[in-house]
Each structure stands twice: as structure tokens, then as C-alpha cells.
Design a protein around this motif. Sequence first.
Motif, PDB file in Angstrom:
ATOM      1  N   PHE A  28       0.858  -1.188   0.000  1.00 27.12           N
ATOM      2  CA  PHE A  28       0.000   0.000   0.000  1.00 27.12           C
ATOM      3  C   PHE A  28       0.895   1.240   0.000  1.00 27.12           C
ATOM      4  N   GLN A  29       1.072   1.849  -1.176  1.00 23.29           N
ATOM      5  CA  GLN A  29       1.939   3.014  -1.323  1.00 23.29           C
ATOM      6  C   GLN A  29       1.130   4.217  -1.803  1.00 23.29           C
ATOM      7  N   THR A  30       1.473   5.395  -1.300  1.00 30.88           N
ATOM      8  CA  THR A  30       0.758   6.615  -1.679  1.00 30.88           C
ATOM      9  C   THR A  30       1.684   7.670  -2.281  1.00 30.88           C
ATOM     10  N   GLN A  31       2.990   7.421  -2.277  1.00 26.13           N
ATOM     11  CA  GLN A  31       3.943   8.368  -2.844  1.00 26.13           C
ATOM     12  C   GLN A  31       4.317   7.970  -4.264  1.00 26.13           C
ATOM     13  N   ALA A  32       4.845   8.912  -5.013  1.00 27.50           N
ATOM     14  CA  ALA A  32       5.292   8.623  -6.370  1.00 27.50           C
ATOM     15  C   ALA A  32       6.538   7.736  -6.331  1.00 27.50           C
ATOM     16  N   PHE A  33       6.675   6.883  -7.337  1.00 29.12           N
ATOM     17  CA  PHE A  33       7.848   6.015  -7.449  1.00 29.12           C
ATOM     18  C   PHE A  33       8.741   6.589  -8.535  1.00 29.12           C
ATOM     19  N   LEU A  34       9.837   7.215  -8.119  1.00 25.57           N
ATOM     20  CA  LEU A  34      10.661   8.002  -9.020  1.00 25.57           C
ATOM     21  C   LEU A  34      12.122   7.628  -8.843  1.00 25.57           C
ATOM     22  N   ASN A  35      12.714   7.093  -9.903  1.00 30.27           N
ATOM     23  CA  ASN A  35      14.130   6.713  -9.901  1.00 30.27           C
ATOM     24  C   ASN A  35      14.463   5.750  -8.765  1.00 30.27           C
ATOM     25  N   GLY A  36      13.559   4.825  -8.509  1.00 26.05           N
ATOM     26  CA  GLY A  36      13.786   3.817  -7.480  1.00 26.05           C
ATOM     27  C   GLY A  36      13.505   4.270  -6.069  1.00 26.05           C
ATOM     28  N   ASN A  37      12.968   5.470  -5.898  1.00 24.32           N
ATOM     29  CA  ASN A  37      12.675   6.011  -4.571  1.00 24.32           C
ATOM     30  C   ASN A  37      11.195   6.389  -4.464  1.00 24.32           C
ATOM     31  N   TRP A  38      10.691   6.330  -3.233  1.00 27.34           N
ATOM     32  CA  TRP A  38       9.332   6.778  -2.960  1.00 27.34           C
ATOM     33  C   TRP A  38       9.399   8.247  -2.581  1.00 27.34           C
ATOM     34  N   GLN A  39       8.724   9.072  -3.361  1.00 31.42           N
ATOM     35  CA  GLN A  39       8.883  10.514  -3.246  1.00 31.42           C
ATOM     36  C   GLN A  39       7.539  11.189  -2.969  1.00 31.42           C
ATOM     37  N   SER A  40       7.510  12.038  -1.962  1.00 27.46           N
ATOM     38  CA  SER A  40       6.317  12.818  -1.668  1.00 27.46           C
ATOM     39  C   SER A  40       6.290  14.067  -2.551  1.00 27.46           C
ATOM     40  N   THR A  41       5.147  14.708  -2.627  1.00 28.90           N
ATOM     41  CA  THR A  41       4.997  15.943  -3.387  1.00 28.90           C
ATOM     42  C   THR A  41       4.339  16.999  -2.497  1.00 28.90           C
ATOM     43  N   GLU A  42       4.503  18.256  -2.871  1.00 31.52           N
ATOM     44  CA  GLU A  42       3.894  19.334  -2.095  1.00 31.52           C
ATOM     45  C   GLU A  42       2.373  19.229  -2.105  1.00 31.52           C
ATOM     46  N   GLU A  43       1.838  18.762  -3.209  1.00 34.47           N
ATOM     47  CA  GLU A  43       0.391  18.666  -3.359  1.00 34.47           C
ATOM     48  C   GLU A  43      -0.036  17.203  -3.336  1.00 34.47           C
ATOM     49  N   THR A  44      -1.178  16.923  -2.729  1.00 37.65           N
ATOM     50  CA  THR A  44      -1.759  15.582  -2.729  1.00 37.65           C
ATOM     51  C   THR A  44      -3.222  15.675  -3.169  1.00 37.65           C
ATOM     52  N   PHE A  45      -3.784  14.535  -3.506  1.00 38.27           N
ATOM     53  CA  PHE A  45      -5.208  14.498  -3.832  1.00 38.27           C
ATOM     54  C   PHE A  45      -5.867  13.327  -3.100  1.00 38.27           C
ATOM     55  N   PRO A  46      -7.158  13.442  -2.802  1.00 37.88           N
ATOM     56  CA  PRO A  46      -7.836  12.376  -2.061  1.00 37.88           C
ATOM     57  C   PRO A  46      -8.210  11.216  -2.987  1.00 37.88           C
TER      58      PRO A  46
END
Length: 277
Positions: A28-46
Motif C-alpha cells: 500500500f503506497q501513496t507516494q510517487a515512485f521516481l528513480n527507485g525512490n518513494w517521493q512525496s509531493t507538495e500537493e496531494t489528492f484524495p
Amino acid sequence: MLRFALVKKKLLSSVRHLSTSLDNPAIFQTQAFLNGNWQSTEETFPLINPSTQEEIARIANCGVGEYNNAINFAQQSFKIHRETSPRERSQILYNIYDLIQEHKKDLARLITLENGKPIKDSLGEIEYSASYFRWFAEEAPRIYGNIIPSSGSSKKQIFTIRQPLGVVGILTPWNFPSAMIARKLAPCIATGNSCVIKPAHETPLSALAFGWLVEQAGLAAGLCNILPTTYTSVTGEYICSHDLIRKVTFTGSTAVGKVLMGQCLKDSKVIKKISME
């Protein structure tokens, strides 16, 4: 009316239970998967459960900046790993297949949670998804070239080989959130390409689960990037117009497909290959 209310109450309770009943919560992941890392963003959506209209989680909302980074990472990783042997690619695909089989109940629960399918249908979709990875694991070592007789001389022959394209843009719909990624991601890995995946914003959990799967399977960082977003038209256009994207594959409506094809032709300096369903 009373009986209906009781049945509805049980249904809501069972759906809520799905979000907390995963055998492996790491899926169960909610962050972006970018270059092998789980990355948060300033903006999220429900993310909304279609059965209950309740919020499941807040999902990273990627914009053009994150997509640009992902495409550049995918290009860098492609340059490094394009010479990976077909047998190595095959083994990674077998690893993903085995992982899907091992965690198929959890993966099916994610589909039911975000898509609303009955769990039996979701399990069927996961089996369908897994089949792509097994198929292309078997096909990866058999990407043959051709020997063509020369039209100019009977003493000459033309030898052709198949080579990976580069970065592939993958755009998928909500109705089969696992299978439609699997059918595009598996051949992408098998042929030595890298990819940037834009899943439907209604069903990001199933897409992000593939980030966890390829990570566990040993796929090199940057070869698979998964970026959930609500900026559908803007990021779709960016993928089609970016010169490092060498192929765009899309499953969805005819109307949107026509728009994407036009953007690939009009806005990019390179001639992209396209696959439209």
C-alpha cells in the motif's frame, strides 16, 4: 428498508476492513515512485472509495516538474542498462510473476478498495496481470532479428537486429488498473526499455504497487517510474511532446487517443512510435 440498511451496513464495514487487512502493508503506497525512490509531493489528492465515497488516503499529485525529472531519470537509466542481457530481463519478469502470485490477495484487495470490483473479479484480474509477466519472461530471450535476401545481389544478405527504443510513456485507464499496466510494462522490460507510467487518478494504488513489485524483483532504479496525478491532460500532453519519449502506449477512449496521437505528431521533434487501444 430495514433489511437493506443492514446489508448496506455490512457492506460498508467489509470495504473499510480491506484497507487494514493487507498481509503485507508495504504494498500500500501513496507516494510517487521516481528513480527507485518513494517521493512525496507538495500537493496531494484524495483517493475515494467508490463503494462508500469515503477517503482512502492522500496520494502524491505529480505535475510537469516531476514528470520531467522522471523522463530524465528514465533516459539516464536506459543508457546504463540497455545492454542488460535478455536472460537477465527474463529473470526479473519471472521474479515479478512470482511476487504477484505470492501477494495476489493483497493486490486484489487494492483493486476492490479503489475500483469497486467484487473481490472475485479482482483476483481474476491479478491472475491476468501475472500472465503477462510470465509470457514476456519466456519471450525476452527470443527477440530475434531477420536475414533478408538482398535485391541487388544473390551473393549478399541483409542482417537485421531488434534494439530497444528508449523511454516509453505508458498511459492507463481505471477499469483494469493492474492488467493494463502489466500488459505494457512487461514487454517494456522484456525489450530493454525504460518507462514513465501515468495511471488513472481514480486507481493509483494498483499502479504504485508495481513500483514495490519491480523494486523487490531487482529492476534497476529509473527503468520504471510511476507518477499519479490529477493533471491528466497537462501531463499527457507533456509525455507526448517530450523529445526523450520514443514511444507512447495508451489504453482508453477513442477521443482521447486521437488527441494524444495529434500531440505526438505536432508537438515533438522526434517521430514517436505509438500503440493505441
